[in-house]
Design a protein around this motif. Structure first.
Motif, mmCIF file in Angstrom:
data_model
loop_
_atom_site.group_PDB
_atom_site.id
_atom_site.type_symbol
_atom_site.label_atom_id
_atom_site.label_comp_id
_atom_site.label_asym_id
_atom_site.label_seq_id
_atom_site.Cartn_x
_atom_site.Cartn_y
_atom_site.Cartn_z
ATOM 1 N N GLY A 213 0.888 -1.163 0.053
ATOM 2 C CA GLY A 213 -0.175 -0.048 0.003
ATOM 3 C C GLY A 213 0.887 1.334 0.091
ATOM 4 O O GLY A 213 2.038 1.209 0.319
ATOM 5 N N ARG B 174 -4.824 3.575 -11.121
ATOM 6 C CA ARG B 174 -5.418 2.740 -10.008
ATOM 7 C C ARG B 174 -4.929 3.277 -8.567
ATOM 8 O O ARG B 174 -5.964 3.549 -7.810
ATOM 9 C CB ARG B 174 -5.303 1.344 -10.341
ATOM 10 C CG ARG B 174 -6.080 0.589 -11.538
ATOM 11 C CD ARG B 174 -5.710 -0.617 -11.778
ATOM 12 N NE ARG B 174 -6.346 -1.284 -12.829
ATOM 13 C CZ ARG B 174 -6.046 -2.533 -13.534
ATOM 14 N NH1 ARG B 174 -5.044 -3.224 -12.906
ATOM 15 N NH2 ARG B 174 -6.790 -2.913 -14.652
ATOM 16 N N LEU B 175 -3.732 3.378 -8.699
ATOM 17 C CA LEU B 175 -2.976 3.807 -7.420
ATOM 18 C C LEU B 175 -3.598 5.269 -6.932
ATOM 19 O O LEU B 175 -3.999 5.411 -5.856
ATOM 20 C CB LEU B 175 -1.461 3.789 -7.400
ATOM 21 C CG LEU B 175 -0.805 4.217 -6.286
ATOM 22 C CD1 LEU B 175 -1.143 3.343 -4.881
ATOM 23 C CD2 LEU B 175 0.639 4.403 -6.533
ATOM 24 N N LYS C 136 -6.378 6.721 -7.942
ATOM 25 C CA LYS C 136 -7.868 6.654 -7.504
ATOM 26 C C LYS C 136 -7.868 6.254 -6.020
ATOM 27 O O LYS C 136 -8.846 6.827 -5.382
ATOM 28 C CB LYS C 136 -8.596 5.776 -8.245
ATOM 29 C CG LYS C 136 -8.714 6.224 -9.658
ATOM 30 C CD LYS C 136 -9.329 5.348 -10.525
ATOM 31 C CE LYS C 136 -10.978 4.726 -9.737
ATOM 32 N NZ LYS C 136 -11.702 3.645 -10.514
ATOM 33 N N LYS C 137 -7.129 5.622 -5.311
ATOM 34 C CA LYS C 137 -7.181 4.852 -4.042
ATOM 35 C C LYS C 137 -6.667 6.039 -2.903
ATOM 36 O O LYS C 137 -7.121 5.719 -1.750
ATOM 37 C CB LYS C 137 -6.498 3.622 -4.058
ATOM 38 C CG LYS C 137 -7.067 2.556 -5.080
ATOM 39 C CD LYS C 137 -6.159 1.283 -4.756
ATOM 40 C CE LYS C 137 -6.643 0.092 -5.361
ATOM 41 N NZ LYS C 137 -5.838 -1.076 -5.191
ATOM 42 N N VAL C 138 -5.557 6.953 -3.311
ATOM 43 C CA VAL C 138 -4.861 7.646 -2.305
ATOM 44 C C VAL C 138 -5.174 9.094 -2.569
ATOM 45 O O VAL C 138 -4.986 9.788 -3.427
ATOM 46 C CB VAL C 138 -3.380 7.520 -2.465
ATOM 47 C CG1 VAL C 138 -2.695 8.186 -1.383
ATOM 48 C CG2 VAL C 138 -3.021 5.906 -2.586
ATOM 49 N N ARG D 278 -4.340 11.962 -5.344
ATOM 50 C CA ARG D 278 -5.137 12.708 -6.100
ATOM 51 C C ARG D 278 -4.890 14.144 -6.155
ATOM 52 O O ARG D 278 -5.217 15.140 -7.249
ATOM 53 C CB ARG D 278 -6.734 12.533 -6.076
ATOM 54 C CG ARG D 278 -7.098 10.942 -6.252
ATOM 55 C CD ARG D 278 -8.485 10.844 -6.153
ATOM 56 N NE ARG D 278 -9.294 11.108 -5.151
ATOM 57 C CZ ARG D 278 -9.388 10.135 -4.199
ATOM 58 N NH1 ARG D 278 -9.112 8.998 -4.523
ATOM 59 N NH2 ARG D 278 -9.924 10.397 -3.034
#
Length: 244
Positions: free
Chosen positions: A39, A121-122, A124-126, A130
């Protein structure tokens, strides 16, 4: 042992050294491997340099922060885009020019679709990534706007027009790019980008004049009194043709 028998060993070592990825690429590869395994938030700079086999100073020589390793190519792309805009002769249609500059950014992503999708993708998660990405996008938009402001300097609404067009170009670019990334980098990214930027050009650009052989011919109609002398008719035609 002869010198000839030693040489192959040296050549093997040289080839092995050449095969190793440059340090910058090695750091990026190590970072993304750890981001996927642990992560983003759980991965530290110390973890990255340990996996890459280098020291902390080496990391910060290439990347000011951990966020920068996620976007390792944007500084180069921004510099390339700015240089492209500056290299124009001044005769180019300005909206078309900034659209072409945006296509350079697409080329950056298309060079390595797998990495681009992975980063998307990474990000979008963090939330922090962004926010960082938005700051990067803003820099692209400012570069486009500055170019357009210079081109529209003579217009009363030049600055406003420049800012609106720059924002539209970025919005069109991002829409096409993210659609491509959501499809895992499948499909024709260039066609999608051309369609999106075509909307910007049709709304704000200036269409080029048609070729001379395709331009409609001017028709002049002169009304004159019956029996007027020929010189008078010719004079009226000449006056009409030279009138603004």
């Amino acid at each position: 042992m002869s010198s000839n028998s030693v040489a192959p060993g040296r050549d093997t070592k040289a080839r092995a050294a050449d095969a190793k990825p440059p340090m910058r690429e090695a750091l990026v590869a190590a970072a993304f491997q750890l981001f996927l395994e642990r992560g983003y938030e759980q991965t530290t700079v110390d973890d990255i340099v340990a996996l890459a086999g280098v020291g902390r100073r080496s990391f910060f020589r290439y990347f000011p922060s951990k966020e920068d390793v996620v976007f390792p190519d944007h500084e180069r792309c921004l510099a390339d885009m700015t240089a492209f805009l500056a290299a124009g002769t001044g005769d180019e249609e300005p909206v078309g020019r900034v659209c072409d500059a945006a296509r350079l950014v697409l080329g950056l992503y298309a060079e390595n679709p797998a990495f681009s999708v992975q980063r998307y993708r990474l990000t979008k998660k963090v939330p922090g990534l962004r926010a960082y990405e938005l700051s990067v996008v803003w820099r692209y938009e400012r570069a486009l706007a500055e170019y357009l402001r210079a081109r529209f300097a003579s217009r009363r609404d030049g600055n406003l027009r420049a800012d609106v067009i720059a924002a539209a170009v970025v919005a069109a670019h991002n829409n096409a790019l993210r659609s491509w990334l959501r499809s895992d980098g499948q499909g024709d990214a260039t066609a999608a980008m051309d369609h999106a930027l075509g909307l910007v050009q049709s709304a704000f650009g200036t269409a080029p004049p048609p070729p001379a052989d395709e331009r409609p011919e001017d028709v002049v109609v002169v009304v004159s009194r019956r029996g007027a002398p020929l010189w008078r008719v010719v004079q009226e035609i000449e006056t009409t043709l030279t009138r603004d």
